[in-house]
Enzyme design. Structure first.
Site, PDB file in Angstrom:
ATOM      1  N   CYS A  85      -5.870  -2.298   5.902  1.00  0.00           N
ATOM      2  CA  CYS A  85      -5.417  -3.696   5.883  1.00  0.00           C
ATOM      3  C   CYS A  85      -6.117  -4.485   6.985  1.00  0.00           C
ATOM      4  O   CYS A  85      -7.310  -4.721   6.918  1.00  0.00           O
ATOM      5  CB  CYS A  85      -3.880  -3.747   6.003  1.00  0.00           C
ATOM      6  SG  CYS A  85      -3.198  -5.367   5.582  1.00  0.00           S
ATOM      7  N   HIS A  98      -1.653   0.199   1.903  1.00  0.00           N
ATOM      8  CA  HIS A  98      -1.137   0.913   3.073  1.00  0.00           C
ATOM      9  C   HIS A  98      -0.741   2.348   2.716  1.00  0.00           C
ATOM     10  O   HIS A  98       0.401   2.587   2.316  1.00  0.00           O
ATOM     11  CB  HIS A  98       0.099   0.196   3.616  1.00  0.00           C
ATOM     12  CG  HIS A  98      -0.211  -1.070   4.345  1.00  0.00           C
ATOM     13  ND1 HIS A  98      -0.442  -1.109   5.699  1.00  0.00           N
ATOM     14  CD2 HIS A  98      -0.340  -2.341   3.910  1.00  0.00           C
ATOM     15  CE1 HIS A  98      -0.694  -2.352   6.071  1.00  0.00           C
ATOM     16  NE2 HIS A  98      -0.636  -3.126   5.006  1.00  0.00           N
ATOM     17  N   GLU A 130      -0.126   4.742   4.760  1.00  0.00           N
ATOM     18  CA  GLU A 130       0.867   5.240   5.727  1.00  0.00           C
ATOM     19  C   GLU A 130       2.282   4.792   5.358  1.00  0.00           C
ATOM     20  O   GLU A 130       3.253   5.347   5.867  1.00  0.00           O
ATOM     21  CB  GLU A 130       0.506   4.779   7.146  1.00  0.00           C
ATOM     22  CG  GLU A 130       0.884   3.358   7.517  1.00  0.00           C
ATOM     23  CD  GLU A 130       0.054   2.279   6.829  1.00  0.00           C
ATOM     24  OE1 GLU A 130      -0.910   2.615   6.115  1.00  0.00           O
ATOM     25  OE2 GLU A 130       0.383   1.088   6.995  1.00  0.00           O
TER      26      GLU A 130
END
Lengths: 372, 1063
Positions: free
Chosen positions: A160, A287, A289
């Site tokens: 990002c 994302h 994570e």
């Protein structure tokens, strides 16, 4: 009442202090914490883990803490540090959250790490273009160190805001290794607003080490400036060099061909992530994570109930455990399913459990780092 | 020499921001705008070489792939040009980061006086006219100016004033692009004047005042010129003495200085300063008459906002129907403190309540969570974006300042505004549509840029909020249970500890915010308190303070909120027993602030920390590494006084106990008139013949329809712990009952968060409004898997003024009675269900004076509103439930009884009626059922759970059907109904749209129905239908005939129709 630190925690601290000494001689934030703890300022184990303490976090998660180390860069409005650190832990690496100023000031050095993670957030508030000032700062103060790090065969992931920074820094697409040249950009979403939404991703054939063995993935996007732009020549070169790693896809798994909301930002060629020619530098807008546990997936509850009918509860529970232990899942790969906003899907399409999670990308790079 | 850098997207790239402006200009005002190109302007007021400026342009501010830039004016084909910039003294966060970046490249700091300022240019073109379109049948770009629709100066002024600029914080200029090459200097239009004091240093002659008849022509050579909104206060700070010869004299001064001192407080203030012991103590430090610093300080501390004088007041409640009279001495003590302490004594998870910036609950052995709620109504009403941004960023500082400091993990929002499509005769300061856009965007930037997930929210439209909007913000934090072996929730200042202020600098912004919010909005309200929060500065400070906490460098921490330093330092000094502050040590944005301004300014993003002198070097060093400014401004003492000095001279000395003892309690008359006596009754309304269309109409009601566009802009997954998202279902757009997060990533525990608000029930009876609102907030956390034994509440009251005034507020006594009844209901609900009020807030002046069509002004009071937030522990996130039916064949159960309770409902509102039968709930019975339902959820007997809320059974069946994407077949005859406590048969529309509390819909796999029925035995439950896979909602009415049979897609389209086009 609050529990006192237990004996096992104290042991953990001693062990981690020993590890810290093994590492480079620089005074890291983490180490100074260890010192302060040695002065009798023990803290709770769990909160500790969230506060950039490589020593305490790794006890249960990474059997081989000496092997792979990841540096998660933070400070100045960067904000996905905790979950990125956690994702690396799940993948079996040891991750340190390091403030940019500690890297610039020399308290921490890139040489001690295998992986550099530039992560999500709003560095310098993104006031002058997402990732712009972060990239300027990195090039200005750490340019040589970063080039040396990359040249040494190490790995870089930009997620990002971190992808935006890598693009502005010119590490991506990195046609000419050893230089910083801006060739691509991530600009304002065509929809005109910040958006948080899950997307389906088609993983392309590429040299990217992070996506090895993957063909599809569901992940959330959360950005206002994620529209991938490059000139026709650059696009052709990306395509020719198989540097396009992932594309936004429709429910059937095929590229979205620009259709909103499957392609949430108007990215050219539905590009969601690219790598450098070596495959060791990777940037993506979604994302990974944030998909570190099955319950992160928007359909987990529905799939839990539909899966139970097929007696695959074990697999679901296994997935939950796997995510935490960083063990490679042996689950059947869930095809991209579920309909994002804009159409009504049919529940009959939904079967199986949540597919491959975002930890897979971290696992891949940790495995690759072990091999070098 | 100042330089002006202009940056724009390359002409061939799509300009999303410009396109949004063009679309809004067309949709909102009907202006024939074709397209808009935006140009970012960065004015660099610094002595830098041309070469270095070129580096700045190329290396920092221009992306070669997407952007063009120039130090000369950029040009786009346009008919008009608008410039919008900030007024001097308004927070320019992008200007500050630009300065940081330039300093970084330069390798040294710029002098204090030098700075960067950001602004924007808009190049506007008309739509292709009929002729142009016919000739070219092509987009705007291909048309020549002659082929485009004519935009008038009035169009442009409207776009500038009502879309782009808010004259409280910004100014705009408009130029006509002349084809003949005329060049005339730009003139100011729609310009607000700088606030009191700041003046502007401008390189050009800036004519100000009213818009002139002729709009100036754009000169492509000079462009916008060089405009530098630097604040220059040519003012020598000085302390003045305030004469207190009489009460009248002090009241006059109060009015002149906008202090809003309460007349009843004035004698107590004078008495204090005339006391012989006080005078002697003052003389010892060189003080005599009260100073302006002291009077301003007292006004802040005594404001209703800070002191909650209303909730601590004495209420004489009189029921005019029964003659019953009750006296309640302090609603706070009676209805909030007493029940909460009683419950906390029984619940060991309640760690800390009623004194700190936020309440504290136990998450697990190693962690506490912190939670609080706030309102930010007045500032948001004046500057929607800045107000709500400041509100959410401000509420984040409460958990950060709780205990030894907690890390922020969640924010939520609630908005009450006028109808988005309001076309009535009243003229609010901002149209509700613009106001809502602004508050939505403010919370978006505040949450997203802080890296804190915005997990849940409410939105309620009602014309009564045209007077003043409501903006609720709530925040949760997490902290380790212990810091250095000591409980993290405990903290105190000690004599000798240093007073350190961290974060932003102090300016004129935010002066008199507290006193203004304790007052009704009018044109004379000083605008100086409007602020624009800066999440970037605060995020840096947040990360620093969490790190400092982990190093045990913090003895005490609190936020600088309402009242600024005066409140933060004053309150923290109570622990040590005194404080001495050097006001000249406080970092300022610019020189020229008076001492009283430094002390009370509410400049944002600041925290006050008590640091051990031994550890202050480590604290400051860590602060420097995190690029956060921290300054030692004083020392805690045990003198018993707040003692302020400026360059060694005493300027204030107030005894700490002054605020606690010497003020008269506020008193209120409260007169209750029951609904029937007020003439409310049930409307005479027959059952609709077309239930199908009726349901679709209900789904399209603004208070029912999808508001996906709001939640979608809010990052609700940052920090990686999302479990139940705010929107769910196969289309990922159906609102969840509550959101669940996993704040400790390797724990299987979760926190469920939700909120409820029901202003329309209060038009009948605020007692039942409150009872049902709290019931709903409880059901919402139960629905997702919350633990019924661990539910904490946050009460946020927003009420119109309750003080009776025959001319100004003739129904004040009734409004006061509404407040009393609401508080009594809350007390009962909390005691019955065991819900401690972990935190809360009251905002008592939800009134506005709006201009009408004939120059008259209308006082508009907002409907009394209680937003109730609940937080609940989720023992095992794997057991969380969502509202979507999972597979066909499952049985649909309805839990809880339905009564003829359409009073204040969405259904009656749709028909323009109020009714009298307000929804009710019996907390005792209901909560017993919730406990058993929670057991059923934990045993995985139910696959979907959803409460029945506003809109009733019909609406919520539709939501479930849409969420599952399957199909539902429902028989209304099976719905358990009650009338006067007995089983009854109610009419189809009553069953479908009654909003009785205490009800759930659940779906159950066939093989678990028996287990479920056994578990819920004794409660009113009934199987009312089943999940099928034909993707239709089918409802059989009473007696047994089909009344609704509609494809899910049709439901979805109706529900999406009002706001589905918004992104």
């Amino acid at each position: 009442m609050a529990s006192e630190p237990t004996a096992s925690k104290a042991e953990g601290e001693a062990e981690s202090r020993a590890q810290s000494r093994v590492q480079s001689g620089v005074q890291s934030e983490a180490e100074s914490r260890v010192e302060s703890r040695a002065q009798g300022r023990a803290e709770s184990r769990a909160e500790n883990r969230m506060q950039s303490t490589p020593q305490s976090t790794m006890q249960s998660m990474a059997p081989d803490t000496q092997s792979v180390r990841a540096l998660v860069l933070g400070g100045y409005g960067i904000n996905c540090d905790l979950e990125t650190e956690y994702a690396f832990h799940c993948a079996g690496a040891r991750a340190d959250r390091v403030h940019i100023n500690d890297l610039i000031g020399g308290r921490v050095t890139l040489r001690d790490y295998h992986i550099l993670a530039l992560i999500g957030g709003f560095a310098w508030a993104d006031d002058h273009g997402a990732g712009v000032i972060l990239a300027t700062k990195l090039r200005h103060h750490l340019g040589d160190a970063i080039l040396e790090f990359v040249a040494a065969g190490s790995f870089v992931i930009g997620i990002c805001n971190g992808f935006q920074a890598l693009a502005n820094l010119g590490l991506l697409p990195g046609f000419t290794p050893g230089t910083f040249r801006r060739e691509v950009a991530l600009t304002y979403n065509d929809c005109g607003n910040f958006r948080n939404q899950w997307v389906h991703l088609k993983i392309e054939e590429s040299p990217c080490v992070f996506t090895a063995g993957l063909s599809a993935l569901d992940l959330p996007i959360r950005h206002g400036e994620g529209k991938f732009i490059a000139g026709p020549d650059v696009l052709a070169r990306l395509q020719g060099g198989r540097q396009i790693v992932m594309r936004y896809a429709k429910t059937n798994g095929e590229p979205a061909q620009g259709a909103f909301p499957w392609n949430p930002n108007g990215s050219l060629e539905d590009i969601a992530g690219i790598c450098d020619p070596s495959g060791r530098i990777f940037g993506l807008m979604p994302h990974p994570e944030a998909f570190n546990h099955p319950t992160n997936h928007p359909d987990w509850s529905r799939r839990k109930w539909t899966a139970s009918r097929r007696a695959t509860t074990r697999a679901r529970q296994g997935a939950a455990q796997d995510a935490r232990q960083g063990v490679q899942q042996d689950l059947p790969h869930g095809a991209a399913r579920g309909a994002p906003q804009g159409s009504l899907g049919s529940a009959q399409q939904v079967d199986g459990v949540v597919g491959q999670d975002g930890i897979a990308l971290f696992r891949n790079v940790v495995e690759a780092a072990k091999r070098i | 020499m100042p330089a002006r850098l202009e940056i724009a997207l390359k002409p061939e790239l799509f300009d999303a921001e410009g396109a949004a402006v063009a679309r809004k200009a067309r949709d909102y005002f009907g202006c024939p705008v074709g397209d808009v190109r935006t140009v970012r302007v960065l004015t660099i007021d610094a002595r830098l070489s041309q070469d270095f400026l070129e580096r700045v342009r190329n290396e920092i501010f221009t992306n070669p792939v997407t952007e063009v830039s120039s130090f000369a004016p950029l040009q786009f084909d346009a008919d008009w040009v608008i410039w919008v910039g900030l007024l001097p003294g308004v927070k320019d966060a992008p200007g500050e980061t630009a300065r940081e970046a330039i300093e970084d490249l330069l390798g040294t700091s710029l002098p204090e006086r030098e700075a960067c300022y950001t602004s924007r240019l808009y190049f506007v073109r008309g739509e292709p006219s009929a002729a142009g379109a016919a000739a070219a049948s092509a987009p705007v770009g291909v048309c020549t100016a002659a082929e485009r629709a004519v935009l008038t100066a009035a169009d442009l002024e409207r776009i500038a004033r009502e879309l782009l600029a808010n004259d409280l914080v910004q100014r705009s200029k408009i130029w006509r692009v002349a084809r003949g090459g005329q060049t005339r200097q730009g003139g100011a239009t729609a310009a607000g004047q700088p606030g009191p004091g700041p003046s502007e240093a401008s390189m050009e002659a800036a004519p100000s005042g009213k818009p002139r008849a002729g709009t100036p022509s754009w000169n492509p050579e000079t462009g916008v010129g060089i405009i530098i909104p630097r604040v220059e206060l040519r003012h020598q700070p000085r302390v003045s003495e305030i004469p207190i010869g009489s009460d009248a004299e002090l009241l006059t001064i109060s009015a002149e200085r906008h202090l809003f001192l309460d007349p009843r407080d004035v004698p107590a203030i004078r008495e204090y300063f005339l006391r012989p012991d006080v005078r002697r103590a003052r003389q010892r430090v060189g003080l005599d008459l009260p100073t302006d610093v002291e009077i301003e300080y007292i006004a802040q501390a005594r404001s209703d906002h800070c002191n909650h004088n209303t909730f601590r007041g004495l209420f004489r409640y009189h029921d005019l129907a029964t003659g019953e009279r009750v006296v309640i001495d302090s609603l706070f003590r009676t209805c909030i403190q007493a029940p909460t302490l009683a419950i906390a004594a029984k619940k060991d998870w309640v760690i800390s309540v009623l004194w700190d910036n936020a309440g504290v609950g136990r998450f697990d052995d190693d962690h506490f969570y912190t939670i609080t709620g706030e309102t930010h109504n007045s500032p948001s009403n004046m500057e929607a974006y800045g107000g709500s941004l400041t509100g959410i960023v401000g509420v984040y500082r409460d958990p950060l300042g709780t205990g030894k400091g907690s890390r922020l993990i969640c924010g939520t929002y609630g908005y009450c505004v006028g109808p988005r499509d309001y076309r009535g005769p009243l003229r609010p300061r901002m149209h509700p549509r613009r106001l809502l856009d602004g508050v939505v965007e403010g919370v978006r930037d505040g949450g997203n840029k802080s890296g804190i997930p915005t997990l849940f929210g409410t939105l309620f439209f009602d014309e009564s909020y045209l007077g003043k909007c409501l903006v609720y913000v709530t925040a949760l934090g997490l902290m380790p249970a212990t810091v250095s072996g000591e409980r993290s929730d405990r903290k105190r200042t000690r004599p000798g500890d240093l007073v350190v202020v961290c974060g932003g600098r102090v300016g004129k912004d935010g002066i008199h915010g507290v006193t203004a919010s304790s007052h009704i909005y009018s044109e004379s309200t000083p605008a100086g308190h409007v602020q624009i929060g800066d999440p970037y500065t605060q995020k840096k400070m947040h990360d620093f303070l969490v790190a400092a906490r982990d190093r045990d460098l913090i003895r005490f921490i609190t936020d600088c909120g309402g009242g600024g330093l005066s409140s933060a330092v004053g309150e923290s000094a109570r622990f040590a027993g005194g404080v001495e502050v050097d006001l000249d040590s406080v970092p300022l944005k610019y020189d020229g602030l008076d001492q009283w301004e430094i002390w009370i300014s509410e400049s944002q993003e600041r925290m006050v920390v008590a640091v051990d002198p031994e550890e202050v070097d480590a604290f400051i060093e860590l602060s420097r590494r995190h690029a956060v400014e921290s300054a030692v401004i004083g020392r805690y003492t045990d003198s018993g006084f707040v003692h302020l000095k400026y360059k060694g001279e005493g300027c204030a000395q107030i005894a700490l106990d002054f605020f606690e003892s010497d003020f008269p309690q506020w008193e209120f008359e409260a007169e209750w008139i029951p609904p029937a006596q007020r003439g409310l009754n049930e409307p005479v309304l027959s059952e609709p013949e077309d239930h199908h269309r009726c349901l679709l109409a209900m789904l399209a009601r603004p208070n029912i329809a999808s508001r996906e566009w709001i939640q979608r802009q809010y990052d609700h997954e940052v920090q990686g712990g999302s479990v139940v998202k705010p929107l769910t279902g196969i289309t990922q757009d159906i609102p969840s009952d509550a959101a669940v997060l996993r704040p400790v990533l390797d724990s299987s525990r979760g926190l469920a968060v939700t909120q409820a608000i029901h202003p329309t029930y209060g038009t009948i009876d605020t007692y039942h409004m409150t009872a049902v609102t709290i019931d709903e907030a409880v059901r919402r956390v139960i629905a997702v898997g919350g633990d019924p034994e661990h539910i904490g509440g946050i009460d946020n009251f927003c009420w119109p003024e309750i003080r009776h005034d025959p001319a100004r507020n003739p129904d004040g006594k009734y409004k006061a009675a509404q407040l009393v009844r609401s508080c009594l209901a809350m007390k009962r609900a909390c005691l019955t269900m065991g819900i401690p009020l972990l935190s809360g807030k009251d905002s008592m002046y939800v009134d506005g004076n709006l201009a009408g069509p004939f120059g008259e002004r209308h006082r508009i009071s907002g409907l009394p509103a209680l937003q109730f937030t609940t937080v609940s522990l989720v023992p095992n996130i794997d057991r969380c439930t969502t509202l979507d039916p999972k597979q066909s064949g499952e049985i649909v159960y309805l839990l809880g009884a339905t009564r003829d309770e359409l009073g204040g409902s969405e259904y009656y509102q749709m028909h323009g009626r109020t009714g009298c039968n307000v929804p009710t709930v019996d907390h005792q019975d209901a909560f017993a059922m919730y406990r058993d339902l929670a057991g059923a959820i934990d045993a995985e007997l139910v696959s979907a759970v959803h409460g029945i809320y506003r809109g009733g059974l019909g609406v919520h069946l539709a939501w479930m059907a849409m969420a599952g994407g399957l199909g539902l077949e429902i028989e209304l005859a099976r719905v358990p109904c009650l009338a006067n406590g007995d089983e009854a048969v109610l009419r189809n529309d009553v069953v479908l749209y009654s909003e009785s509390g205490g009800r759930f819909l659940v779906t159950v796999p066939r093989n678990r129905t028996r287990a479920l029925e056994a578990r819920l035995a004794g409660h009113p439950i009934s199987a009312i239908g089943r999940v099928v896979d034909h993707q239709r909602l089918v409802v059989k009415g009473i007696p047994g005939t089909g009344i609704i049979d509609v494809p899910i897609e049709t439901l979805w389209r109706a529900w999406k129709q009002p706001f589905g086009h918004l992104i």
